[in-house]
Write a protein that holds these residues in place. Structure first.
Motif, short mmCIF file in Angstrom:
data_model
loop_
_atom_site.label_atom_id
_atom_site.label_comp_id
_atom_site.label_asym_id
_atom_site.label_seq_id
_atom_site.Cartn_x
_atom_site.Cartn_y
_atom_site.Cartn_z
N UNK A 10 0.85 -1.19 0.00
CA UNK A 10 0.00 0.00 0.00
C UNK A 10 0.89 1.25 0.00
N UNK A 11 1.88 1.22 0.88
CA UNK A 11 2.71 2.42 1.05
C UNK A 11 4.19 2.06 1.05
N UNK A 12 4.94 3.00 0.51
CA UNK A 12 6.39 2.86 0.48
C UNK A 12 6.97 4.01 1.30
N UNK A 26 2.63 4.14 11.94
CA UNK A 26 1.27 4.71 11.95
C UNK A 26 0.44 4.12 10.81
N UNK A 27 1.05 3.91 9.65
CA UNK A 27 0.31 3.32 8.52
C UNK A 27 0.03 1.84 8.77
N UNK A 33 -0.23 -2.24 4.27
CA UNK A 33 1.05 -2.95 4.09
C UNK A 33 2.12 -1.94 3.69
N UNK A 34 3.22 -1.94 4.42
CA UNK A 34 4.23 -0.90 4.23
C UNK A 34 5.61 -1.50 3.95
N UNK A 35 6.31 -0.92 2.97
CA UNK A 35 7.71 -1.30 2.73
C UNK A 35 8.58 -0.11 3.13
N UNK A 36 9.62 -0.36 3.94
CA UNK A 36 10.57 0.71 4.31
C UNK A 36 11.88 0.42 3.60
N UNK A 187 0.79 2.49 -3.64
CA UNK A 187 -0.14 3.55 -4.06
C UNK A 187 0.31 4.92 -3.54
N UNK A 188 1.04 4.88 -2.45
CA UNK A 188 1.48 6.15 -1.87
C UNK A 188 2.89 5.99 -1.32
N UNK A 189 3.56 7.11 -1.09
CA UNK A 189 4.93 7.03 -0.54
C UNK A 189 5.18 8.18 0.42
#
Ligand SMILES: Cc1cc2nc3c(=O)[nH]c(=O)nc-3n(C[C@H](O)[C@H](O)[C@H](O)COP(=O)(O)OP(=O)(O)OC[C@H]3O[C@@H](n4cnc5c(N)ncnc54)[C@H](O)[C@@H]3O)c2cc1C
Ligand code: SF4
Ligand code: SF4
Lengths: 434, 93
Positions: A10-12, A26-27, A33-36, A187-189
């Motif tokens: 979902x977010x990077x 927070x996300x 689902x977040x990738x760092x 979808x967002x970063x």
């Protein structure tokens, strides 16, 4: 030909410092689902490398490590460390990041972080994690609370002697590892790429980094840290416990000759903090701060400054014109007093700290179409009402990547960026990553 | 990685020759320096300036290596002598 791995999130989040970790947490807590992506071998950014933090004087590692661990163990967060972002574009409503995993020459699935390789490796290398005041080996784990706890080989210093492979109990060493490219779609970063300090060698008048007992503020953070290079404060030229320590404020900020016209905002406060910590560590030492004006801007900060004065720290309103090597490893300062008759005086100290300014650690030019301001930090398109919005749709900015700020403001902004990203995700048509 | 293939290692050594040569030269210098420092503090604890002057080394280099030897468990800090701490080879190491 091997097909490029494509991962969906979902977010990077780009940058695994305190801003990136807070946004990611927070996300992830909202079930995204977040990738760092982090360029260093460990997450944690500058904060994990600090000693204690103003204004509370909490131990930096004690409050950063739990955040790092929370991100590492969160079901909705995947950490990609030691990775390079080659490009970040938007096409057909999705962001696409092309990433390169740099080789550690250690298999991450096998390494158990036992450091047997490090103990056996015969090559010593200056350890930048300790301000260059200690040594590590050619194969090493960055520091004891690094996350992940994985070894890596610095091939430029490796003699390829084979000792690490021989002692590794899990056969994790892989001298042949290659860089691997992969793609992350999201979808967002959130851009949270933080800062670096202005270089030590930029000012001829300040010795260009050639005077051994003139050190940077981040180097002083290491000297003050419990797991620092010497485990106490001594000066790097000869191990003397300093009797007299001076701070030179605005050493890389508010200086048009360096092209840095802005105030770095945290230097006054970190110098005061370090001075207080030094008077605790070295009660007999004289500590002087040479400043143009003190900017104690945050909640409780003015009181912090007043406390420092009450502790006997000397504040001298003066411009430091020149720094030179003195006798017996001491450092000579030529200062122009800004109060009284404005005389030029010479002062001698055992150790001098430059309160260097902050500059961005990352330039997005050629990588992603977000603009930067005159100060080179990432441009916010609505600085007053929505300070985390960048020029790129669905891409937000948090922390010092957007401009100098302290940890309190960084955390607040990281939360705001996560909220903007969450709103963006909830408003975008397609569903969440599986 | 299991036992590395001999031929592949040979090729890798050739490819990384410049780095390996430099690392080997560094290693030689480091071994000499460490030996000289250890020799100085094997029987009695000494300050960095004393080790440096008796072994004819630069004090900042001595401190750097003393710090590293402490980190890897070979040297211990002992008492203070004036403004300086003294260091000794760890008998247990
Ligand atoms: C000497 C000193 C002392 C300080 N003391 C205090 C204090 O006591 N209290 C306080 O409130 N503040 C203090 N600060 C300020 C504090 O360090 C910052 O506010 C905080 O670290 C900002 O966090 P950040 O995540 O925005 O940036 P950073 O900590 O810089 O983290 C950014 C991360 O992004 C990574 N990154 C950069 N570019 C890329 C890329 N292209 N791809 C992937 N990853 C990338 C970096 O490797 C890093 O891990 C101090 C600062 C200094 C210099
Ligand atoms: S590479 Fe092997 S020896 Fe080194 S830390 Fe990992 S498991 Fe231990
Ligand atoms: S192969 Fe390289 S990293 Fe491994 S022990 Fe030898 S010099 Fe060190």
């Amino acid at each position: 030909m091997k097909e490029t791995l494509r991962l969906q999130y979902d977010a990077l989040v780009i940058g695994g410092g305190i801003a990136g970790l807070q946004s990611a947490l927070d996300l992830a807590d909202q079930d995204f689902k977040v990738a760092v992506i982090e360029k260093d071998a460990t997450i944690g950014g500058k904060m994990i490398r600090l000693s204690k933090v103003f204004p509370t004087l909490d131990c930096a590692s004690c409050i950063t490590t739990p955040k790092m661990a929370a991100a590492a163990h969160h079901d909705n967060i995947d950490l990609f460390t030691y990775c390079e972002v080659n490009s970040l574009d938007r096409s057909q409503g999705r962001l696409k990041a092309s990433i390169t995993q740099k080789p550690r020459y250690v298999d991450p699935d096998k390494c158990i972080g036992c450091r047997q390789c490090e103990y056996q490796c015969p090559v010593y290398v200056p350890d930048q994690e300790q301000g260059g005041f200690n040594l590590r080996k050619a194969v090493y784990i960055p520091f004891s609370n690094a996350i992940p706890q994985l070894a890596l080989i610095d091939v430029e210093h490796c003699a390829l002697c084979g000792k690490c492979a021989k002692v590794c109990p899990t056969e994790a060493i892989d001298y042949f590892q290659q860089p691997e490219d992969f793609v992350i779609e999201a979808k967002t970063a959130v851009l949270a790429t933080g800062f670096k300090l202005t270089p030590m060698d930029q000012k001829k008048e300040y010795g260009q980094g050639q005077i051994p007992n003139v050190i940077s503020s981040l180097q002083m953070e290491r000297l003050l840290a419990p797991h620092g290079p010497y485990q106490r404060v001594i000066r790097p030229s000869d191990g003397k416990e300093p009797d007299s320590i001076a701070y030179v404020q605005c050493a890389g900020s508010r200086d048009l000759s360096l092209g840095i016209s802005y105030c770095s905002r945290v230097c006054c406060m970190y110098a005061i903090k370090q001075a207080m910590l030094l008077s605790g560590a070295l009660p007999l030492a004289d500590i002087t701060i040479y400043y143009m004006d003190i900017r104690a801007f945050g909640k409780g900060y003015e009181q912090f400054f007043q406390n420092a004065k009450a502790m006997g720290i000397e504040f001298v309103k003066a411009k430091v014109g020149r720094i030179e090597q003195g006798e017996n490893h001491n450092v000579l300062l030529r200062i122009e007093e800004q109060e009284g008759d404005g005389r030029v005086v010479r002062r001698e100290h055992d150790l001098v700290v430059l309160s260097l300014g902050m500059v961005p650690d990352w330039n997005p030019a050629g990588i992603c179409p977000v603009g930067t301001g005159d100060d080179a930090f990432i441009k916010c398109v609505r600085p007053k009402l929505a300070p985390t919005l960048t020029e790129m749709e669905g891409v937000f900015v948090a922390g010092v990547a957007a401009g100098p700020k302290d940890i309190v403001d960084t955390i607040a902004e990281a939360g705001a960026a996560a909220m903007e990203a969450s709103n963006y995700l909830n408003s975008s048509a397609s569903g969440r990553a599986a | 990685m299991g036992k590395p293939d001999k031929e592949a290692m040979k090729a890798l050594r050739k490819q990384r020759k410049a780095y390996i040569d430099r690392a080997q030269q560094e290693m030689k210098k480091q071994r000499k320096l460490i030996k000289a420092i250890k020799e100085q503090i094997k029987d009695e604890p000494k300050t960095v300036p004393r080790i440096a002057s008796e072994a004819k080394l630069q004090a900042d280099q001595v401190l750097l290596y003393v710090a590293a030897l402490r980190k890897y468990g070979q040297v211990v800090e002992v008492d203070k002598d004036g403004d300086y701490f003294t260091y000794k080879l760890d008998a247990e190491a």
